[in-house]
Enzyme design. Structure first.
Site, PDB file in Angstrom:
ATOM      1  N   ASP A 125      -7.059 -40.599   7.873  1.00 51.50           N
ATOM      2  CA  ASP A 125      -6.448 -41.230   6.713  1.00 51.50           C
ATOM      3  C   ASP A 125      -5.554 -42.362   7.244  1.00 51.50           C
ATOM      4  OD1 ASP A 125      -5.204 -41.561   4.094  1.00 51.50           O
ATOM      5  OD2 ASP A 125      -3.495 -40.482   4.946  1.00 51.50           O
ATOM      6  N   ASP A 147      -2.579 -44.267   5.054  1.00 57.84           N
ATOM      7  CA  ASP A 147      -1.201 -44.230   4.540  1.00 57.84           C
ATOM      8  C   ASP A 147      -0.546 -42.895   4.856  1.00 57.84           C
ATOM      9  OD1 ASP A 147      -0.868 -46.784   3.136  1.00 57.84           O
ATOM     10  OD2 ASP A 147      -2.542 -46.069   1.927  1.00 57.84           O
TER      11      ASP A 147
HETATM   12  C1  XBP Z   1      -2.861 -43.733  -0.274  1.00 57.48           C
HETATM   13  C2  XBP Z   1      -2.847 -44.292  -1.606  1.00 57.48           C
HETATM   14  C3  XBP Z   1      -2.781 -45.769  -1.763  1.00 57.48           C
HETATM   15  C4  XBP Z   1      -1.496 -46.418  -1.284  1.00 57.48           C
HETATM   16  C5  XBP Z   1      -1.360 -47.832  -1.769  1.00 57.48           C
HETATM   17  O1  XBP Z   1      -3.325 -42.388  -0.305  1.00 57.48           O
HETATM   18  O2  XBP Z   1      -2.923 -43.561  -2.589  1.00 57.48           O
HETATM   19  O3  XBP Z   1      -2.917 -46.037  -3.134  1.00 57.48           O
HETATM   20  O4  XBP Z   1      -0.385 -45.692  -1.796  1.00 57.48           O
HETATM   21  O5  XBP Z   1      -2.488 -48.610  -1.431  1.00 57.48           O
HETATM   22  P1  XBP Z   1      -4.064 -41.744   0.963  1.00 57.48           P
HETATM   23  P2  XBP Z   1      -3.271 -49.458  -2.535  1.00 57.48           P
HETATM   24  O6  XBP Z   1      -3.139 -41.857   2.115  1.00 57.48           O
HETATM   25  O7  XBP Z   1      -4.282 -40.309   0.562  1.00 57.48           O
HETATM   26  O8  XBP Z   1      -5.376 -42.461   1.165  1.00 57.48           O
HETATM   27  O9  XBP Z   1      -2.237 -50.141  -3.378  1.00 57.48           O
HETATM   28  O10 XBP Z   1      -4.113 -50.429  -1.746  1.00 57.48           O
HETATM   29  O11 XBP Z   1      -4.103 -48.493  -3.330  1.00 57.48           O
HETATM   30 MG    MG Z   2      -2.179 -40.414   3.272  1.00 52.51          MG
END
Ligand code: XBP
Ligand code: MG
Length: 243
Positions: free
Chosen positions: A19, A21
């Site tokens: 993953d 983020d």
């Molecule tokens: C990450 C997200 C993303 C980020 C923002 O979740 O949900 O939406 O918060 O990025 P994970 P965007 O780590 O579970 O993949 O604004 O590009 O969506």
């Molecule tokens: Mg994440």
């Protein structure tokens, strides 16, 4: 753990799907959240997301969906089309803002994750990504934070119909790698991500981050607070038996 075969890198493990983020980098509190707030300001809106409020909003995966759901709540008189159009415009501004921070070197890898990635590469374990984030910044983040590291497959939120906790992103990553789930492992920071990985049949390591520091991960192979312990676990369980 997966069985040992004559192929691939470390015994029983051909690929790790990360993953982004919260997992590769702590992007949410001081990154995406602030970029959303800048977008609100640039569009003349008075909304601002503080740290705990944004933490609660993270249960909605995907930045545009997060915006839509929030706008629907705070602008109850607006129609669905208006909300979707405003969310899309705000998200475009937010994405450009976040991408510019990456380019300026303001986003850093989580401590220890680069060392872990380098050891995986050394042991011929293939690297992939399954994230809900947008392709416009995910590519630049990977090349800026992890230059030269071969992420073979990158599945973003733009490549799937269903976002995490749906397993579509992980299933797509496995298909692109050409591997069954028992030849790969997922690394996640969130419970939604864990469900997505498990839904695709993958074993999953959880590495808690700022917003997930108190979370409980049912069904994770192991749960860590940082990469030093995760690295030791991987090395003990997998990398020691590489060919
Ligand atoms: C990450 C997200 C993303 C980020 C923002 O979740 O949900 O939406 O918060 O990025 P994970 P965007 O780590 O579970 O993949 O604004 O590009 O969506
Ligand atoms: Mg994440």
């Amino acid at each position: 753990m997966p069985r040992e075969t004559g192929q691939g890198g470390a015994a029983g493990l051909d690929a790790v799907i990360f993953d982004v983020d919260g997992t590769l980098a702590e992007t949410e509190r001081d990154g995406h959240r602030v970029a959303f707030n800048r977008a609100f300001a640039r569009h003349g809106l008075s909304f601002r997301w503080n740290v705990p409020e944004y933490g609660a909003l993270l249960r909605i995966t995907g930045g545009r969906r997060r915006l839509s759901e929030y706008l629907g709540r705070v602008l109850p008189e607006a129609g669905q089309d208006q909300i979707s159009e405003l969310a899309a415009r705000l998200h475009t501004t937010k994405t450009a803002e976040f991408a510019s921070w990456i380019a300026a070197g303001k986003v850093r890898p989580r401590p220890g994750v680069t060392r872990l990635i380098d050891e995986l590469v050394e042991h011929r374990v293939r690297l992939a990504i399954a994230t809900t984030g947008s392709r416009a910044w995910v590519g630049p983040l990977l090349s800026t934070l992890f230059p030269g590291r071969p992420f073979e497959v990158v599945v973003t939120g733009d490549d799937v119909r269903e976002l995490k906790p749906h397993p579509e992103g992980y299933l797509r990553a496995l298909r692109s790698l050409g591997l069954p789930a028992d030849r790969a492992l997922a690394v996640e920071d969130s419970v939604a991500g864990l469900h997505a990985a498990r839904g695709a049949g993958l074993g999953c390591l959880a590495v808690r981050g700022y917003y997930t520091r108190e979370d409980v991960y049912p069904d994770a192979l192991a749960v860590f607070d940082g990469y030093d312990d995760a690295h030791d676990w991987l090395r003990r369980r997998i990398l020691t038996t590489c060919r």
